[in-house]
Design a protein around this motif. Structure first.
Motif, PDB file in Angstrom:
ATOM      1  N   GLN A  21       0.830  -1.200   0.000  1.00  0.00           N
ATOM      2  CA  GLN A  21       0.000   0.000   0.000  1.00  0.00           C
ATOM      3  C   GLN A  21       0.867   1.253   0.000  1.00  0.00           C
ATOM      4  O   GLN A  21       0.594   2.200  -0.733  1.00  0.00           O
ATOM      5  CB  GLN A  21      -0.936   0.002   1.224  1.00  0.00           C
ATOM      6  CG  GLN A  21      -1.879   1.186   1.266  1.00  0.00           C
ATOM      7  CD  GLN A  21      -2.856   1.203   0.116  1.00  0.00           C
ATOM      8  OE1 GLN A  21      -3.243   0.164  -0.405  1.00  0.00           O
ATOM      9  NE2 GLN A  21      -3.250   2.386  -0.304  1.00  0.00           N
ATOM     10  N   LYS A  24       2.311   1.724  -3.426  1.00  0.00           N
ATOM     11  CA  LYS A  24       1.278   2.167  -4.367  1.00  0.00           C
ATOM     12  C   LYS A  24       1.022   3.660  -4.196  1.00  0.00           C
ATOM     13  O   LYS A  24       0.929   4.399  -5.183  1.00  0.00           O
ATOM     14  CB  LYS A  24      -0.017   1.386  -4.148  1.00  0.00           C
ATOM     15  CG  LYS A  24      -1.114   1.757  -5.115  1.00  0.00           C
ATOM     16  CD  LYS A  24      -2.400   1.025  -4.789  1.00  0.00           C
ATOM     17  CE  LYS A  24      -3.507   1.386  -5.750  1.00  0.00           C
ATOM     18  NZ  LYS A  24      -3.778   2.801  -5.875  1.00  0.00           N
ATOM     19  N   GLU A  25       0.926   4.115  -2.953  1.00  0.00           N
ATOM     20  CA  GLU A  25       0.712   5.535  -2.696  1.00  0.00           C
ATOM     21  C   GLU A  25       1.899   6.366  -3.191  1.00  0.00           C
ATOM     22  O   GLU A  25       1.717   7.445  -3.751  1.00  0.00           O
ATOM     23  CB  GLU A  25       0.476   5.764  -1.207  1.00  0.00           C
ATOM     24  CG  GLU A  25      -0.851   5.210  -0.735  1.00  0.00           C
ATOM     25  CD  GLU A  25      -0.992   5.186   0.775  1.00  0.00           C
ATOM     26  OE1 GLU A  25      -0.021   5.562   1.476  1.00  0.00           O
ATOM     27  OE2 GLU A  25      -2.065   4.787   1.255  1.00  0.00           O
ATOM     28  N   ARG A  26       3.116   5.851  -2.988  1.00  0.00           N
ATOM     29  CA  ARG A  26       4.308   6.555  -3.452  1.00  0.00           C
ATOM     30  C   ARG A  26       4.297   6.668  -4.976  1.00  0.00           C
ATOM     31  O   ARG A  26       4.591   7.722  -5.551  1.00  0.00           O
ATOM     32  CB  ARG A  26       5.569   5.830  -2.991  1.00  0.00           C
ATOM     33  CG  ARG A  26       6.858   6.565  -3.304  1.00  0.00           C
ATOM     34  CD  ARG A  26       8.084   5.755  -2.961  1.00  0.00           C
ATOM     35  NE  ARG A  26       8.214   4.563  -3.769  1.00  0.00           N
ATOM     36  CZ  ARG A  26       8.634   4.549  -5.045  1.00  0.00           C
ATOM     37  NH1 ARG A  26       8.968   5.653  -5.641  1.00  0.00           N
ATOM     38  NH2 ARG A  26       8.721   3.426  -5.715  1.00  0.00           N
ATOM     39  N   ASP A  28       1.673   6.588  -6.906  1.00  0.00           N
ATOM     40  CA  ASP A  28       0.602   7.509  -7.296  1.00  0.00           C
ATOM     41  C   ASP A  28       1.050   8.961  -7.158  1.00  0.00           C
ATOM     42  O   ASP A  28       0.764   9.790  -8.022  1.00  0.00           O
ATOM     43  CB  ASP A  28      -0.659   7.274  -6.451  1.00  0.00           C
ATOM     44  CG  ASP A  28      -1.356   5.963  -6.789  1.00  0.00           C
ATOM     45  OD1 ASP A  28      -1.071   5.382  -7.862  1.00  0.00           O
ATOM     46  OD2 ASP A  28      -2.195   5.518  -5.972  1.00  0.00           O
ATOM     47  N   ARG A  29       1.768   9.272  -6.057  1.00  0.00           N
ATOM     48  CA  ARG A  29       2.271  10.632  -5.862  1.00  0.00           C
ATOM     49  C   ARG A  29       3.281  10.987  -6.947  1.00  0.00           C
ATOM     50  O   ARG A  29       3.271  12.102  -7.478  1.00  0.00           O
ATOM     51  CB  ARG A  29       2.903  10.787  -4.484  1.00  0.00           C
ATOM     52  CG  ARG A  29       1.919  10.888  -3.353  1.00  0.00           C
ATOM     53  CD  ARG A  29       2.584  11.348  -2.062  1.00  0.00           C
ATOM     54  NE  ARG A  29       3.751  10.567  -1.700  1.00  0.00           N
ATOM     55  CZ  ARG A  29       3.748   9.471  -0.957  1.00  0.00           C
ATOM     56  NH1 ARG A  29       2.618   9.000  -0.486  1.00  0.00           N
ATOM     57  NH2 ARG A  29       4.867   8.835  -0.669  1.00  0.00           N
ATOM     58  N   GLU A  31       3.447   9.745  -9.964  1.00  0.00           N
ATOM     59  CA  GLU A  31       2.722   9.897 -11.225  1.00  0.00           C
ATOM     60  C   GLU A  31       2.020  11.252 -11.271  1.00  0.00           C
ATOM     61  O   GLU A  31       2.055  11.943 -12.292  1.00  0.00           O
ATOM     62  CB  GLU A  31       1.700   8.771 -11.369  1.00  0.00           C
ATOM     63  CG  GLU A  31       0.974   8.774 -12.689  1.00  0.00           C
ATOM     64  CD  GLU A  31       0.040   7.595 -12.845  1.00  0.00           C
ATOM     65  OE1 GLU A  31      -0.981   7.755 -13.517  1.00  0.00           O
ATOM     66  OE2 GLU A  31       0.335   6.520 -12.275  1.00  0.00           O
ATOM     67  N   LYS A  32       1.405  11.638 -10.163  1.00  0.00           N
ATOM     68  CA  LYS A  32       0.731  12.941 -10.094  1.00  0.00           C
ATOM     69  C   LYS A  32       1.741  14.063 -10.288  1.00  0.00           C
ATOM     70  O   LYS A  32       1.481  15.030 -11.007  1.00  0.00           O
ATOM     71  CB  LYS A  32       0.023  13.082  -8.742  1.00  0.00           C
ATOM     72  CG  LYS A  32      -0.631  14.414  -8.502  1.00  0.00           C
ATOM     73  CD  LYS A  32      -1.907  14.540  -9.282  1.00  0.00           C
ATOM     74  CE  LYS A  32      -2.711  15.751  -8.836  1.00  0.00           C
ATOM     75  NZ  LYS A  32      -2.478  16.923  -9.636  1.00  0.00           N
ATOM     76  N   GLU A  35       2.649  14.332 -13.893  1.00  0.00           N
ATOM     77  CA  GLU A  35       1.570  14.967 -14.660  1.00  0.00           C
ATOM     78  C   GLU A  35       1.597  16.477 -14.461  1.00  0.00           C
ATOM     79  O   GLU A  35       1.418  17.235 -15.416  1.00  0.00           O
ATOM     80  CB  GLU A  35       0.216  14.408 -14.236  1.00  0.00           C
ATOM     81  CG  GLU A  35      -0.026  12.987 -14.679  1.00  0.00           C
ATOM     82  CD  GLU A  35      -1.305  12.398 -14.101  1.00  0.00           C
ATOM     83  OE1 GLU A  35      -1.989  13.079 -13.309  1.00  0.00           O
ATOM     84  OE2 GLU A  35      -1.604  11.247 -14.445  1.00  0.00           O
TER      85      GLU A  35
END
Length: 54
Positions: A21, A24-26, A28-29, A31-32, A35
């Motif tokens: 988890q 995954k959060e790392r 996602d951050r 990737e954000k 972007e």
């Protein structure tokens, strides 16, 4: 069959789930952030390049 697993390292399933988890959060951050950087770069360069369609 038990002999094969006799010397196997013990696993903490809950710790593995927490690690998964967290990763995954790392991701996602990251990737954000990528972007956001892409959007900033696009906006910065699009202001400098005249639109030929308009």
């Amino acid at each position: 069959m038990g002999f094969l697993f006799e010397n196997m390292e013990k696993m903490d399933i809950q710790a593995e789930r927490r690690n998964t988890q967290r990763e995954k959060e790392r991701a996602d951050r990251a990737e954000k952030g990528a972007e956001d950087i892409n959007e900033e770069t696009y906006l910065k360069f699009s202001e400098k390049i005249p639109c030929r369609v308009c």
